[in-house]
Design a protein around this motif. Structure first.
Motif, PDB file in Angstrom:
ATOM      1  N   VAL A 180       8.622   3.733  -3.265  1.00 53.98           N
ATOM      2  CA  VAL A 180       7.558   2.962  -3.809  1.00 53.98           C
ATOM      3  C   VAL A 180       8.120   1.705  -4.725  1.00 53.98           C
ATOM      4  O   VAL A 180       8.995   1.569  -4.631  1.00 53.98           O
ATOM      5  CB  VAL A 180       6.541   3.925  -4.636  1.00 53.98           C
ATOM      6  N   CYS A 181       7.213   0.935  -5.087  1.00 54.82           N
ATOM      7  CA  CYS A 181       7.685  -0.089  -5.890  1.00 54.82           C
ATOM      8  C   CYS A 181       6.411  -0.304  -6.973  1.00 54.82           C
ATOM      9  O   CYS A 181       5.432   0.306  -7.189  1.00 54.82           O
ATOM     10  CB  CYS A 181       7.634  -1.326  -5.263  1.00 54.82           C
ATOM     11  N   LEU A 182       7.016  -1.134  -8.001  1.00 53.95           N
ATOM     12  CA  LEU A 182       6.035  -1.402  -9.043  1.00 53.95           C
ATOM     13  C   LEU A 182       5.050  -2.524  -8.516  1.00 53.95           C
ATOM     14  O   LEU A 182       5.089  -2.881  -7.443  1.00 53.95           O
ATOM     15  CB  LEU A 182       6.904  -2.114 -10.284  1.00 53.95           C
ATOM     16  N   ALA A 183       3.940  -2.757  -9.306  1.00 55.67           N
ATOM     17  CA  ALA A 183       2.877  -3.632  -8.711  1.00 55.67           C
ATOM     18  C   ALA A 183       2.326  -4.463  -9.944  1.00 55.67           C
ATOM     19  O   ALA A 183       2.387  -4.144 -11.221  1.00 55.67           O
ATOM     20  CB  ALA A 183       1.843  -2.652  -8.305  1.00 55.67           C
ATOM     21  N   PHE A 184       2.013  -5.676  -9.601  1.00 55.52           N
ATOM     22  CA  PHE A 184       1.078  -6.385 -10.389  1.00 55.52           C
ATOM     23  C   PHE A 184      -0.398  -6.136 -10.307  1.00 55.52           C
ATOM     24  O   PHE A 184      -1.079  -6.007  -9.526  1.00 55.52           O
ATOM     25  CB  PHE A 184       1.061  -7.801 -10.216  1.00 55.52           C
TER      26      PHE A 184
ATOM     27  N   ARG B 243      -0.944  -7.317 -15.205  1.00 54.51           N
ATOM     28  CA  ARG B 243       0.212  -6.683 -15.812  1.00 54.51           C
ATOM     29  C   ARG B 243       0.940  -5.886 -15.147  1.00 54.51           C
ATOM     30  O   ARG B 243       0.369  -5.464 -13.899  1.00 54.51           O
ATOM     31  CB  ARG B 243      -0.289  -5.392 -17.058  1.00 54.51           C
ATOM     32  N   VAL B 244       2.106  -5.375 -15.317  1.00 56.55           N
ATOM     33  CA  VAL B 244       3.054  -4.938 -14.311  1.00 56.55           C
ATOM     34  C   VAL B 244       2.907  -3.411 -14.503  1.00 56.55           C
ATOM     35  O   VAL B 244       3.048  -2.691 -15.754  1.00 56.55           O
ATOM     36  CB  VAL B 244       4.597  -5.162 -14.522  1.00 56.55           C
ATOM     37  N   VAL B 245       2.779  -2.313 -13.482  1.00 56.62           N
ATOM     38  CA  VAL B 245       2.575  -1.090 -13.602  1.00 56.62           C
ATOM     39  C   VAL B 245       3.518  -0.516 -12.678  1.00 56.62           C
ATOM     40  O   VAL B 245       3.715  -1.118 -11.671  1.00 56.62           O
ATOM     41  CB  VAL B 245       1.135  -0.784 -13.539  1.00 56.62           C
ATOM     42  N   PRO B 246       3.966   0.811 -12.866  1.00 54.27           N
ATOM     43  CA  PRO B 246       4.023   1.472 -14.066  1.00 54.27           C
ATOM     44  C   PRO B 246       5.147   1.124 -14.992  1.00 54.27           C
ATOM     45  O   PRO B 246       6.202   1.094 -14.597  1.00 54.27           O
ATOM     46  CB  PRO B 246       3.967   3.003 -13.650  1.00 54.27           C
ATOM     47  N   SER B 247       4.892   1.400 -16.500  1.00 58.11           N
ATOM     48  CA  SER B 247       5.899   1.428 -17.282  1.00 58.11           C
ATOM     49  C   SER B 247       6.611   2.521 -17.225  1.00 58.11           C
ATOM     50  O   SER B 247       7.842   2.654 -17.986  1.00 58.11           O
ATOM     51  CB  SER B 247       5.415   1.283 -18.681  1.00 58.11           C
ATOM     52  N   ARG B 248       6.239   3.694 -16.635  1.00 51.44           N
ATOM     53  CA  ARG B 248       7.009   4.897 -16.575  1.00 51.44           C
ATOM     54  C   ARG B 248       6.886   5.531 -15.110  1.00 51.44           C
ATOM     55  O   ARG B 248       6.063   6.098 -14.882  1.00 51.44           O
ATOM     56  CB  ARG B 248       6.308   5.978 -17.567  1.00 51.44           C
ATOM     57  N   PRO B 249       7.826   4.792 -14.380  1.00 49.46           N
ATOM     58  CA  PRO B 249       7.888   5.127 -12.960  1.00 49.46           C
ATOM     59  C   PRO B 249       8.127   6.580 -12.741  1.00 49.46           C
ATOM     60  O   PRO B 249       8.828   7.251 -13.537  1.00 49.46           O
ATOM     61  CB  PRO B 249       9.067   4.658 -12.406  1.00 49.46           C
ATOM     62  N   PHE B 250       7.483   7.264 -11.733  1.00 46.05           N
ATOM     63  CA  PHE B 250       7.573   8.633 -11.382  1.00 46.05           C
ATOM     64  C   PHE B 250       9.270   9.059 -11.233  1.00 46.05           C
ATOM     65  O   PHE B 250       9.815   8.439 -10.240  1.00 46.05           O
ATOM     66  CB  PHE B 250       6.678   9.018 -10.135  1.00 46.05           C
TER      67      PHE B 250
ATOM     68  N   LEU C  62      -4.236   1.005 -18.207  1.00 38.85           N
ATOM     69  CA  LEU C  62      -3.470   1.705 -16.998  1.00 38.85           C
ATOM     70  C   LEU C  62      -1.846   1.179 -16.930  1.00 38.85           C
ATOM     71  O   LEU C  62      -1.925   0.287 -16.232  1.00 38.85           O
ATOM     72  CB  LEU C  62      -4.284   1.839 -15.782  1.00 38.85           C
ATOM     73  N   THR C  63      -1.127   1.540 -17.683  1.00 38.53           N
ATOM     74  CA  THR C  63       0.181   0.966 -17.655  1.00 38.53           C
ATOM     75  C   THR C  63       1.153   1.867 -17.342  1.00 38.53           C
ATOM     76  O   THR C  63       2.083   1.722 -16.848  1.00 38.53           O
ATOM     77  CB  THR C  63       0.350   0.416 -19.053  1.00 38.53           C
ATOM     78  N   GLU C  64       1.163   3.185 -17.990  1.00 39.20           N
ATOM     79  CA  GLU C  64       2.186   4.031 -18.083  1.00 39.20           C
ATOM     80  C   GLU C  64       2.682   4.687 -16.722  1.00 39.20           C
ATOM     81  O   GLU C  64       3.732   4.579 -16.077  1.00 39.20           O
ATOM     82  CB  GLU C  64       2.108   5.268 -19.083  1.00 39.20           C
ATOM     83  N   ASN C  65       1.506   5.463 -16.223  1.00 43.41           N
ATOM     84  CA  ASN C  65       1.632   6.213 -14.921  1.00 43.41           C
ATOM     85  C   ASN C  65       0.843   5.495 -13.597  1.00 43.41           C
ATOM     86  O   ASN C  65      -0.545   5.278 -14.016  1.00 43.41           O
ATOM     87  CB  ASN C  65       1.235   7.608 -15.002  1.00 43.41           C
ATOM     88  N   PHE C  66       1.409   5.222 -12.515  1.00 43.51           N
ATOM     89  CA  PHE C  66       0.961   4.654 -11.712  1.00 43.51           C
ATOM     90  C   PHE C  66       1.517   4.736 -10.309  1.00 43.51           C
ATOM     91  O   PHE C  66       2.757   4.397 -10.179  1.00 43.51           O
ATOM     92  CB  PHE C  66       0.542   2.989 -11.642  1.00 43.51           C
ATOM     93  N   MET C  67       0.797   4.951  -9.213  1.00 43.59           N
ATOM     94  CA  MET C  67       1.468   4.988  -7.898  1.00 43.59           C
ATOM     95  C   MET C  67       0.114   4.823  -7.019  1.00 43.59           C
ATOM     96  O   MET C  67      -1.074   5.463  -7.102  1.00 43.59           O
ATOM     97  CB  MET C  67       2.109   6.149  -7.625  1.00 43.59           C
ATOM     98  N   GLN C  68       0.213   3.900  -5.897  1.00 44.06           N
ATOM     99  CA  GLN C  68      -1.111   3.607  -5.145  1.00 44.06           C
ATOM    100  C   GLN C  68      -0.576   3.108  -3.752  1.00 44.06           C
ATOM    101  O   GLN C  68       0.583   3.030  -3.359  1.00 44.06           O
ATOM    102  CB  GLN C  68      -1.826   2.507  -5.879  1.00 44.06           C
ATOM    103  N   SER C  69      -1.602   3.391  -2.639  1.00 39.99           N
ATOM    104  CA  SER C  69      -1.395   3.293  -1.535  1.00 39.99           C
ATOM    105  C   SER C  69      -0.507   1.955  -0.969  1.00 39.99           C
ATOM    106  O   SER C  69       0.443   2.161  -0.107  1.00 39.99           O
ATOM    107  CB  SER C  69      -2.663   3.370  -0.716  1.00 39.99           C
ATOM    108  N   SER C  70      -0.816   0.854  -1.734  1.00 43.89           N
ATOM    109  CA  SER C  70      -0.296  -0.329  -1.233  1.00 43.89           C
ATOM    110  C   SER C  70       1.210  -0.528  -1.627  1.00 43.89           C
ATOM    111  O   SER C  70       1.853  -1.440  -1.202  1.00 43.89           O
ATOM    112  CB  SER C  70      -1.156  -1.512  -1.845  1.00 43.89           C
TER     113      SER C  70
END
Length: 282
Positions: free
Chosen positions: A110-114, A121-128, A146-154
């Protein structure tokens, strides 16, 4: 190593941006566009006439999960990545992720995202990192934004063999990517994160193939996929997602019941505030 990008769509104009971003990758990636609205085929062919791609057309109305699975089935690549038709990849996204895959079948990269909405904003600030269960990680909402925890299909890339062994959950109407991620985590699949934002994810896009405002779908999803999350994370999800959906639909009775159920789980105040913000925004 051959790579396909699986892009489910109903034929929205934003599709051109998504497919163009695949064509601009710094390594070769083939866009596999899965159209879930057969009547839009002439429009989509015209939109993408100048961009090399493969078009797969479903019988119509099969939904986001089944469309993505159809794209995986149509792929003959070693690696598949997923892209929603209203999002876009930055040019080095695939190249950076493929370095971390290392030809393994038990890894999702996975990667971070805008995250693009009223602000960017850049998410997540706390990658899994595996310190929390995937369900707790995805459901927890301790901040208003929505900044700390994030993971999404793209943001997802994996071997095609892994995608075939663990297909997208077809029965889900909402939160399909979260359902897949929880299934993968439960199966012992490893997750590794490229610490750079390589995707632009656009919030609240209209006409999504997977979009639904039904609060009841979110509650049903929680009962099937989120029951192993920590209690507070379950409360966060009910408050920030199901409650917000019910309030947006002006279903006041269900909204009150969802709020009571959420509060019994002691959610973070920020999650409750996110849910109640649907009233203010109307």
């Amino acid at each position: 190593m051959t790579i396909d990008a699986i892009i489910p769509t109903t034929g929205r104009p934003e599709l051109v941006r998504a497919v163009t971003s695949v064509a601009r990758q710094t390594v070769d990636v083939r866009p596999v566009v899965v159209l879930d609205r057969p009547d839009a085929e002439p429009t989509v062919r015209a939109l993408l006439a100048d961009i090399p791609h493969e078009l797969v057309v479903t019988t119509g109305g099969v939904g986001g999960s089944a469309a993505r699975n159809a794209g995986v089935e149509a792929s003959s690549a070693d690696v598949v990545a997923f892209l929603d038709d209203d999002d876009e990849w930055l040019p080095q996204k695939t190249e950076q992720q493929i370095r971390r895959l290392d030809a393994r079948d038990d890894v999702v990269v996975v990667c971070l995202a805008f995250l693009v909405g009223e602000t960017e904003r850049v998410v997540p600030s706390r990658p899994f990192d595996g310190s929390l269960s995937m369900s707790t990680y995805l459901l927890e909402r301790s901040t208003m934004k929505l900044t700390e925890n994030f993971m999404q299909s793209s943001t997802l890339l994996m071997s095609r063999r892994l995608a075939t062994r663990h297909p997208w959950p077809r029965a889900l109407r909402r939160h399909q990517d979260w359902g897949l991620l929880i299934d993968l985590d439960a199966a012992g699949v490893l997750f590794t994160t490229v610490p750079d934002p390589l995707v632009r994810v656009f919030q609240d896009s209209a006409g999504s193939i997977s979009r639904s405002n039904a609060w009841s779908d979110s509650v049903a999803w929680l009962e099937e996929y989120g029951s192993h999350a920590e209690r507070r994370a379950q409360g966060d999800f009910l408050a920030s997602v199901a409650l917000r959906s019910a309030l947006r639909a002006r279903e006041w009775g269900p909204a009150a019941r969802v709020l009571r159920r959420a509060l019994a789980l002691r959610p973070h105040p920020a999650a409750v505030a996110v849910g109640l913000s649907a009233v203010v925004r109307r």
